[in-house]
Design a protein around this motif. Sequence first.
Motif: not given
Length: 513
Positions: A263, A360-366
């Motif tokens: 993104r 669809d997760l945030t960068v930190e969650q990924r």
Amino acid sequence: MNEATQTLPDNIAELQKLVLDLQVKVNWYEEQFRLSQHKRFGVSSEKGAVHPDLFNEAETFADDHAESDAAVQETITYTRKKPGRKALPADLPRKIDRHELPESEQICDCGHALHVVGEASSEQLEIIPAQVYVIEHVQVKYACRGCEEGFKTAPKPAQPIPKSFATPGLLAYIIISKFLDSLPLYRQEAIFKRYNIELSRATMSNWVLTIAELLKPYYDRLKHHLITQTFIQADETTLTVVQDGRENGTKSYMWLYQSGEHRPLYPVVLYDYQSTRAGYHAKTFLSGFKGYLQTDGFPGYHLMESDALVVLLGCMAHARRKFDDALKALPKESRKKSGKVQLALSLIAKLYAVESEIKDLTVEQRYLVRQQKSKPVLNQLKAWCDQSVTQVTKDSRLGMAIHYVINQWKYLTRYLQDGALQIDNNTVEQRIKPFVIGRKNWLVNQTPRGANASALLYSLVQTAKANNLEPFAYLKYLLTELPKLGRHYQAEQLDQFLPWNLVEKIQPLDKVA
């Protein structure tokens, strides 16, 4: 015992070695033949990272103890698409044609009058061909009655090509037709003839070259914003340029660089024409870049690591493709029993399952999910490759796939370092595909100037799509507004026209009516 008898064991050993070497060569040629047949007649799509045989993974690997220990049975679910025609977009303008019976037929067979009890509605899609018309500029002239010397004429709007009858809309139409819809100029010439317009391909070619020169500062500004990003993906493909000072048929290359982040805030897609595939072209183009660069493993990019400012990433899709080729190179009857290939594909499929889960997760969650789920699978894949590399011949398709993974391992696993990074280079390959399709239509570029113009205009079209802007509206806007800046302006003045700053002024691509 005579001398011939004494040398017999040595001769037998030599013959056995010769037979073994010949068998390896025969196996290699058979693999090449089967792979060639599949590429020519088989399904070319790589959609889906799971081979059908992997649905029964445990049974597939039961014959090979080494592989069956690593295999883990999974339940794979999917949603079946319902058949049927899709509804027409709700935002399309609609014309209602109401159909009623004439009054003479609104009588029942029994003699009583019929009355309306309901309506039945259905939809069809209509299209209006392109409309061509002439814009006549009438410049009003003013004079002074007092001194009889004062004289002024109302100016025309600034034009992208002065003294030309081409409007921004016509130029944008020609560019989009060629660089998005892959219509060569000679076909466009034939289309215009159907409207009784004599517009030669030579004229259109000159227009395209002139517009490319007009938009060069804008291209350079996009490049400036690309270089300042921290993650770029790159790829390259061939083209032929006839008049480049070399022998006819000598390959040139179209390089592609794009924003790689998950993104990205400022998506940029840039093509760059060069006469060779030498790695210094990438180093020169990306001069000043600091961050991650993802490629397909081509050694030329390794020049980028010399200054320790660029960290290279590999492409897991290329690794998977090599195992898939190894599977396709096997005889059909052996594919379901090919435990080694199936296991490698299964492990890579698990990596892609994780990517699907975190898209669809945030960068930190990924980042956290990859550490928890992807890293153990990667360790398992590496251990299997290290164990299997001595069990296959290096020149076989499977051997080539295993050696590729081992040699590229540090690059293939670096995507774990940041959640903004991608597991593969597939998106940049998708961006370079429109050029490949167009190349099939016009085969060659005549001159380096034309190849550079193609690179620039492909860049603008693909950058518009990456920013979800309708490409025709985007180009028409640029060709209308940029000439107003005049000849002398600061590069920063172009920032107001960059695609991410035009979201409110240009129709989104996914909202085109």
